[in-house]
Design a protein around this motif. Structure first.
Motif, PDB file in Angstrom:
ATOM      1  N   HIS A   9      61.206  83.273  69.562  1.00 42.00           N
ATOM      2  CA  HIS A   9      62.287  82.300  69.340  1.00 42.00           C
ATOM      3  C   HIS A   9      63.279  82.849  68.304  1.00 42.00           C
ATOM      4  CE1 HIS A   9      64.372  78.585  68.668  1.00 42.00           C
ATOM      5  NE2 HIS A   9      63.837  78.365  67.480  1.00 42.00           N
TER       6      HIS A   9
ATOM      7  N   ARG B 257      70.384  70.063  60.494  1.00 35.54           N
ATOM      8  CA  ARG B 257      70.839  71.237  61.229  1.00 35.54           C
ATOM      9  C   ARG B 257      69.688  72.212  61.443  1.00 35.54           C
ATOM     10  NH1 ARG B 257      76.391  73.691  58.955  1.00 35.54           N
ATOM     11  NH2 ARG B 257      77.822  71.989  59.406  1.00 35.54           N
TER      12      ARG B 257
ATOM     13  N   PHE C 283      54.886  76.488  60.001  1.00 33.74           N
ATOM     14  CA  PHE C 283      55.008  75.068  59.690  1.00 33.74           C
ATOM     15  C   PHE C 283      55.435  74.283  60.918  1.00 33.74           C
ATOM     16  CE2 PHE C 283      56.170  76.858  55.384  1.00 33.74           C
ATOM     17  CZ  PHE C 283      54.858  76.797  54.972  1.00 33.74           C
TER      18      PHE C 283
ATOM     19  N   LYS D 257      57.962  68.318  56.705  1.00 33.31           N
ATOM     20  CA  LYS D 257      58.080  68.573  58.136  1.00 33.31           C
ATOM     21  C   LYS D 257      57.091  67.725  58.941  1.00 33.31           C
ATOM     22  CE  LYS D 257      59.364  72.284  61.056  1.00 33.31           C
ATOM     23  NZ  LYS D 257      60.140  73.478  61.094  1.00 33.31           N
TER      24      LYS D 257
ATOM     25  N   MET E   2      57.446  85.818  51.818  1.00 30.97           N
ATOM     26  CA  MET E   2      58.536  85.219  51.055  1.00 30.97           C
ATOM     27  C   MET E   2      59.357  86.252  50.293  1.00 30.97           C
ATOM     28  SD  MET E   2      56.599  82.066  49.284  1.00 30.97           S
ATOM     29  CE  MET E   2      56.909  82.944  47.788  1.00 30.97           C
TER      30      MET E   2
ATOM     31  N   GLN F 235      51.408  84.836  52.297  1.00 37.00           N
ATOM     32  CA  GLN F 235      52.591  83.975  52.181  1.00 37.00           C
ATOM     33  C   GLN F 235      53.604  84.559  51.204  1.00 37.00           C
ATOM     34  OE1 GLN F 235      51.184  80.147  50.870  1.00 37.00           O
ATOM     35  NE2 GLN F 235      52.010  79.104  52.647  1.00 37.00           N
ATOM     36  N   GLU F 236      53.099  84.977  50.038  1.00 38.72           N
ATOM     37  CA  GLU F 236      53.995  85.517  49.019  1.00 38.72           C
ATOM     38  C   GLU F 236      54.628  86.825  49.489  1.00 38.72           C
ATOM     39  OE1 GLU F 236      52.354  83.433  44.977  1.00 38.72           O
ATOM     40  OE2 GLU F 236      51.996  85.584  45.164  1.00 38.72           O
TER      41      GLU F 236
ATOM     42  N   ALA G 262      60.226  79.077  56.789  1.00 38.74           N
ATOM     43  CA  ALA G 262      59.494  77.870  57.176  1.00 38.74           C
ATOM     44  C   ALA G 262      58.919  78.032  58.585  1.00 38.74           C
ATOM     45  CB  ALA G 262      60.408  76.657  57.094  1.00 38.74           C
ATOM     46  N   GLU G 263      59.706  78.621  59.487  1.00 39.68           N
ATOM     47  CA  GLU G 263      59.222  78.832  60.848  1.00 39.68           C
ATOM     48  C   GLU G 263      58.078  79.839  60.876  1.00 39.68           C
ATOM     49  OE1 GLU G 263      60.521  77.941  64.189  1.00 39.68           O
ATOM     50  OE2 GLU G 263      61.451  76.275  63.095  1.00 39.68           O
TER      51      GLU G 263
ATOM     52  N   LEU H 211      56.063  80.924  58.532  1.00 36.16           N
ATOM     53  CA  LEU H 211      54.824  80.614  57.834  1.00 36.16           C
ATOM     54  C   LEU H 211      54.134  79.415  58.473  1.00 36.16           C
ATOM     55  CD1 LEU H 211      56.011  81.529  54.276  1.00 36.16           C
ATOM     56  CD2 LEU H 211      54.415  82.786  55.706  1.00 36.16           C
TER      57      LEU H 211
ATOM     58  N   ARG I 296      56.403  79.368  46.672  1.00 33.85           N
ATOM     59  CA  ARG I 296      55.294  79.079  47.589  1.00 33.85           C
ATOM     60  C   ARG I 296      55.018  77.574  47.615  1.00 33.85           C
ATOM     61  NH1 ARG I 296      50.084  79.515  46.201  1.00 33.85           N
ATOM     62  NH2 ARG I 296      50.522  81.014  44.563  1.00 33.85           N
TER      63      ARG I 296
ATOM     64  N   LEU J 102      57.608  75.762  49.612  1.00 30.94           N
ATOM     65  CA  LEU J 102      57.378  75.874  51.052  1.00 30.94           C
ATOM     66  C   LEU J 102      56.278  74.921  51.496  1.00 30.94           C
ATOM     67  CD1 LEU J 102      57.805  79.683  51.618  1.00 30.94           C
ATOM     68  CD2 LEU J 102      58.928  77.905  52.937  1.00 30.94           C
ATOM     69  N   ASP J 103      55.280  74.752  50.634  1.00 29.73           N
ATOM     70  CA  ASP J 103      54.215  73.804  50.965  1.00 29.73           C
ATOM     71  C   ASP J 103      54.766  72.380  51.035  1.00 29.73           C
ATOM     72  OD1 ASP J 103      52.245  75.639  51.289  1.00 29.73           O
ATOM     73  OD2 ASP J 103      51.425  75.473  49.264  1.00 29.73           O
TER      74      ASP J 103
ATOM     75  N   LYS K 271      62.153  72.457  70.554  1.00 33.01           N
ATOM     76  CA  LYS K 271      62.314  73.237  69.331  1.00 33.01           C
ATOM     77  C   LYS K 271      63.031  72.446  68.243  1.00 33.01           C
ATOM     78  CE  LYS K 271      62.057  77.775  71.358  1.00 33.01           C
ATOM     79  NZ  LYS K 271      61.793  77.463  72.773  1.00 33.01           N
TER      80      LYS K 271
ATOM     81  N   GLN L  56      57.832  71.609  51.696  1.00 37.23           N
ATOM     82  CA  GLN L  56      58.642  71.567  52.904  1.00 37.23           C
ATOM     83  C   GLN L  56      57.755  71.293  54.117  1.00 37.23           C
ATOM     84  OE1 GLN L  56      61.053  75.088  52.583  1.00 37.23           O
ATOM     85  NE2 GLN L  56      61.944  74.690  54.571  1.00 37.23           N
ATOM     86  N   LYS L  57      56.563  71.882  54.064  1.00 40.98           N
ATOM     87  CA  LYS L  57      55.603  71.708  55.144  1.00 40.98           C
ATOM     88  C   LYS L  57      55.210  70.234  55.242  1.00 40.98           C
ATOM     89  CE  LYS L  57      51.214  73.740  56.622  1.00 40.98           C
ATOM     90  NZ  LYS L  57      50.232  74.749  56.257  1.00 40.98           N
TER      91      LYS L  57
END
Lengths: 391, 598
Positions: free
Chosen positions: A357, B523, A391, B574, A328, A324-325, A386-387, A389, B564, B567-568, B582, B570-571
């Motif tokens: 995609h 968006r 999610f 989501k 990123m 992941q890192e 985000a895509e 990794l 990191r 992002l978690d 999509k 954000q997960k």
């Protein structure tokens, strides 16, 4: 010259793709800037001898943990490390050179404020072993400098830049854009002026309102007006890419521009996900020890740190976390990421449909086993991450 | 057992916020029914949601001992009833168990729509009514004006009205005396066979179903074998008691008394509200009974995290144990996965159930657009009840549609009348009556329920700055030109957003919906068309432009961990979105998209 560890193929030596650097954090500033969320503090008196002793102690400890590697870079960051005693810097560089084998092109960077007082000490820092400075100029107009809480004027900054140019091999400076009430044309004029200076490296950051800062509080209270809309922000970013490209300083990272060969080697270690030892309050490390990547964080507050509370947390990153890192950090670079390296860490490749995609949208591309983000993709990198990794 | 002459059974009717619960608190407190140290605000509102929203949802009861000025000891049974239209049904059945009512009117506000609705129920139940004018401690209090309103609008004598401040305690003693002197004692024969009315019932984790009863004739004792007339089931009574308002066990209840029994009954559904209870092997004539409450508003409830579907099933099962008016069946949505289609008495009922699931069972929910029950008449002469627009049959087989209508009563200061009339017109209302009482107007409208069900009350409050009051009752079904409107996001239909609309309103609703969704959907990296369509025909369209900037400006060695974690996070965020092709649609969009600003 390779270290002994390389003869042990069973161990994870992924970090070698990025190299090894040392980061030293100086936590003090003369004043706190309203946008800054770095670990910086204002204090009345500093015991320079105590700090020198503490840093020396930590360098020794770092060496005990991670000996024998070729050192690519040393970086004095902060805070305002140009407020350090040049003596302290000299002693540390000397100590580092005795502890680790040094790369031929060792880069030793110091962050500096462009004030006349600090400029007077540039020569001493050069003698101490600094060969690159990164200056926090931030703006080239006095109104905005004031608004950003900077204590220097444009004239003073340009003079300090000239002195730095004459003193050091390499000089870079930072500008913040996307400021309050900054129109696209204002930025064009200002950035063009910056590019007309003899400079080979620029860090150009869009102003980010961080929680816990003076700007953050004002923003939450609805009192920070005139910030750019997302669309203007995107236009400013695109203009920045265009102007720098035309001037021969293309982006090699999201916010960093350089002539070929003038990239910050230290920061490349982060973005290529190498190993780094961080020393000082709040400093972070990534150190591969016995095949495992350790994430180490030092205690945040200068007082307790100086009094002996140094290492605060240490965890071992799983392969997935490392993967992941790596994504990123390395996708911030124009050169992108080595896919084989990612797959080795992650255990499997990316989701094919997601890649397709993103590729169809023109956000990413593949070349020679590398995955890289397009120019268009850089401005929405968070969404791409985000895509990717999963999610 | 208390002699009939020394019992008074009563309820309190009031518009929301007129001080009903505070008055009940004072009556309980001044008679030392509850020790001061146990006193808390709104004693009878046991649920968190009731206290928070300041509303009463379930009927509650309390027995008060009162020594009157005549030196006699009386037992006063208060049944506290819900004030909201959704729970009107609870009100009506509670009214049948008592002989009189206190009509509480806020003397700074005057008569409101719910005052009217509830007082008419009391009059229907042949109650003796004592008007109480509350909040006389406030400077805006105007007792004469309120008395005039009560006589003009409601048509009852207000000369004996008691001025009260439930806040300061002024008039509480007079209220208690009026209950004793003006409300009738119950009738009943202690020697006749047992005849008791099942007033309410609810589930308690320790005691099983608790049954609230009003004894009409005869006596109920602990250990009795009783029979429910409606289904002939028999039960062994293991506890009898009264509420003060905590449960207190006693040995017997006699005629005129109100109390509870438990009899190892496992499900609320086994007890029919309004049922008649007698002893086993005894025959008595059944009480008139009540018709069961019908759900009128339906919506889908889906777990945000689809792994929580079984938890949701469990939560809904448990809530239904205690609420026979709430119906549910499993539903599958292409967009939202597995969930339940649930029926409610009204919007407040829906919100209460949804809040309880989220709070008490810790399940985050996506709530789909509320819908009413349409009658779909097919060409073959059959009729289908349509609870979910997604189930709308193929139009070629449909003859016509009917929708439920209501009679809405709105009271409003006349300076806001114009806005109210416009709102009702906009919602396809037909004016039936418009009268004045002083400077207040009372408008009666015939409205389609589906125009009211969603945000009518919010809009009404907003155009009248909160000064209007509103109540309604269902009147029946009427044919109209209704169509199903679909919403397509990035060219994919989102079934959970489809809705029934009047054909003449379709363009307007479709446009409003697309505009709303454009703001609600974040968006993406590409532009997204949002369309409303009837059949295959697009009637409104918006385009959500592509995301242009979302990048962290600075990211160095010290930021790796933080980034990191970000992002978690954000997960996790989501997870609260639903993916359609999509496109990620945030869960709140499913409700917010329907709110209309105009």
């Amino acid at each position: 010259m390779l270290s002994k560890n390389s003869s042990q193929p069973a161990l994870n030596e992924d970090w070698r793709a990025g190299g090894f650097g040392i980061y030293i954090h100086w936590p003090y500033c003369e004043a706190k800037c309203p946008y800054c969320d770095f670990n910086s503090h204002v204090t009345r008196s500093i015991d320079h001898d105590a700090w020198r002793a503490a840093y020396r102690e930590e360098l020794q400890k770092l060496h005990e943990e991670a000996p024998g590697r070729i050192l690519n870079s040393v970086f004095f960051g902060g805070g305002t490390p140009s407020l350090m005693e040049p003596d302290t810097v000299a002693t540390m560089i000397e100590q580092i050179k005795t502890l680790w084998p040094i790369a031929n092109d060792l880069e030793v960077t110091l962050e500096a404020n462009p004030s006349s007082v600090e400029a007077e000490r540039f020569r001493d820092f050069r003698c101490a072993g600094i060969n690159r400075v990164s200056m926090g100029i931030q703006a080239l107009n006095d109104t905005d400098l004031k608004r950003l809480g900077r204590r220097h004027t444009k004239t003073e900054a340009l003079r300090a830049f000239d002195i730095a140019r004459d003193t050091f091999d390499r000089v870079s400076f930072d500008l913040i854009y996307g400021r309050q009430d900054q129109a696209l044309e204002d930025w064009r004029v200002e950035l063009s002026e910056a590019l007309s200076l003899t400079v080979d490296h620029l860090s150009l950051y869009q102003l980010t309102i961080e929680p816990g800062t003076a700007f953050g509080d004002r923003y939450n209270a609805g009192k920070l007006r005139g910030l750019p809309s997302d669309d203007l922000g995107a236009d400013l970013y695109e203009l920045t890419q265009d102007l720098c490209g035309e001037a021969g300083l293309p982006a090699y990272e999201v916010s960093n521009h350089a002539k070929d060969g003038a990239q910050s080697r230290h920061n490349l270690i982060y973005w290529r996900y190498g190993d780094y030892g961080g020393i000082g309050p709040g400093a972070h490390s990534r150190l591969t020890l016995n095949g495992q990547r350790h994430a180490i964080e030092h205690a945040l507050m200068p007082g307790p740190w100086l009094n002996g509370r140094r290492e605060d947390t240490r965890s071992i990153l799983s392969d997935r976390e490392q993967a992941q890192e790596l994504v990123m950090m390395s996708l911030r670079l124009k050169q992108g990421m080595d896919l084989a390296r990612f797959e080795a860490l992650n255990g499997r490749s990316f989701d094919t449909a997601t890649l397709k995609h993103l590729c169809d949208l023109g956000m990413i591309s593949f070349d020679g086993g590398r995955l890289s983000v397009s120019k268009q993709g850089f401005s929405v990198l968070n969404a791409i991450l985000a895509e990717l990794l999963n999610f | 057992m208390t002699p009939l002459s020394h019992i008074r059974n009563f309820s309190i009717v009031a518009h929301i916020d007129h001080g009903k619960s505070t008055l009940a608190d004072r009556l309980i407190q001044s008679t030392n029914t509850v020790a001061d140290r146990d006193m808390k605000e709104q004693l009878l509102d046991a649920m968190d949601i009731e206290r928070e929203r300041g509303i009463t949802i379930k009927a509650n009861t309390v027995r008060i001992d009162y020594t009157a000025e005549d030196g006699e000891k009386y037992v006063l049974n208060l049944i506290d009833t819900p004030g909201h239209v959704d729970f009107a049904y609870e009100v009506s059945r509670s009214m049948r168990a008592v002989e009189g009512s206190l009509l509480v009117v806020d003397s700074t506000q005057g008569v409101e729509a719910q005052t009217l609705a509830n007082v008419y129920q009391a009059i229907d139940a042949d109650h003796e009514i004592v008007p109480v004018f509350n909040k006389i401690d406030l400077p805006a209090s105007d007792i004469d004006r309120v008395a005039e309103q009560v006589e003009d609008v409601i048509g009852i004598d207000a000369s004996g009205a008691i001025p009260v401040s439930a806040k300061t305690g002024q008039g509480i003693h007079e209220t208690l005396e009026a209950i004793v002197q003006h409300l009738p004692a119950p009738a009943g024969d202690p020697d006749a066979p047992l005849k008791a009315m099942l007033v309410d019932s609810w589930y308690d984790a320790y005691l099983g179903v608790i049954v609230l009863v009003r004894i009409m004739d005869g006596q109920l004792k602990k250990g009795d074998k009783i029979k429910f007339l409606s289904n002939g089931t028999t039960h062994h009574v293991d506890r009898i008691g009264v509420f003060r308002p905590k449960m207190e066990h006693i040995d017997a209840l006699g005629p005129g008394e109100i109390g509870f029994l438990t009899a190892s009954i496992k499900q609320v559904r086994d007890t029919r509200v309004g049922d008649t209870i007698t002893h086993e092997r005894k025959e008595v004539a059944a009480l008139p009974g009540f018709k069961p409450a019908q759900p009128v508003v339906f919506c889908g409830l889906f777990p945000v995290d689809s792994a929580q579907f079984e938890d949701l099933r469990d939560a809904i099962d448990k809530l239904a144990l205690n609420d026979a008016s709430f119906s549910y069946e499993m539903e599958t949505s292409a967009a939202l996965g597995f969930g339940f289609r649930c029926g409610f008495l009204g919007l407040l009922h829906l919100e209460v159930i949804r809040d309880r699931i989220e709070r008490e069972y810790d399940i985050e929910l996506i709530t789909t657009a509320p819908s009413v029950v349409y009658h779909v008449y097919m060409k073959d002469g059959t009729m289908i009840e349509l609870h979910n627009p997604a189930d709308m049959p193929d139009l070629t087989h449909v003859d016509h549609l009917e929708e439920p209508r209501i009679k809405a009563t709105i009271l409003v200061p006349d300076e806001y009348l114009g806005d109210v009339l416009k709102l009702c017109q906009d919602r396809r209302g037909i004016q039936q009556d418009l009268t004045y009482a002083g400077s207040r107007a009372m408008a009666v409208y015939d409205l389609p329920l589906n125009e009211v069900v969603f945000d009518f009350y919010d809009r009404l409050k907003s155009v009248t700055k909160g000064y209007a009051s509103f109540d309604y009752q269902l009147t029946g079904y009427r044919q109209d030109n209704l169509v199903k409107m679909q919403v397509l996001v990035n060219d994919e239909p989102v079934d959970a957003l489809s809705m029934m609309v009047h054909r003449d309103r379709a363009e307007q609703r479709g446009r409003a919906m697309c505009e709303k969704l454009k703001d609600l959907i974040p968006r993406h990296m590409f532009k997204i068309p949002i369309q409303a369509a009837i059949g295959g025909k697009v009637i409104a369209r918006e385009t959500l432009s592509a995301l242009r900037k979302d990048v962290t400006a600075k990211c160095y060695g010290g930021d790796a961990t933080r980034k990191r974690k970000l992002l978690d996070k954000q997960k996790a965020g989501k997870k609260k979105m639903r993916q359609f092709g999509k496109v990620d649609i945030p869960q709140e969009a499913f409700i917010s998209a329907l709110k209309m600003d105009g």
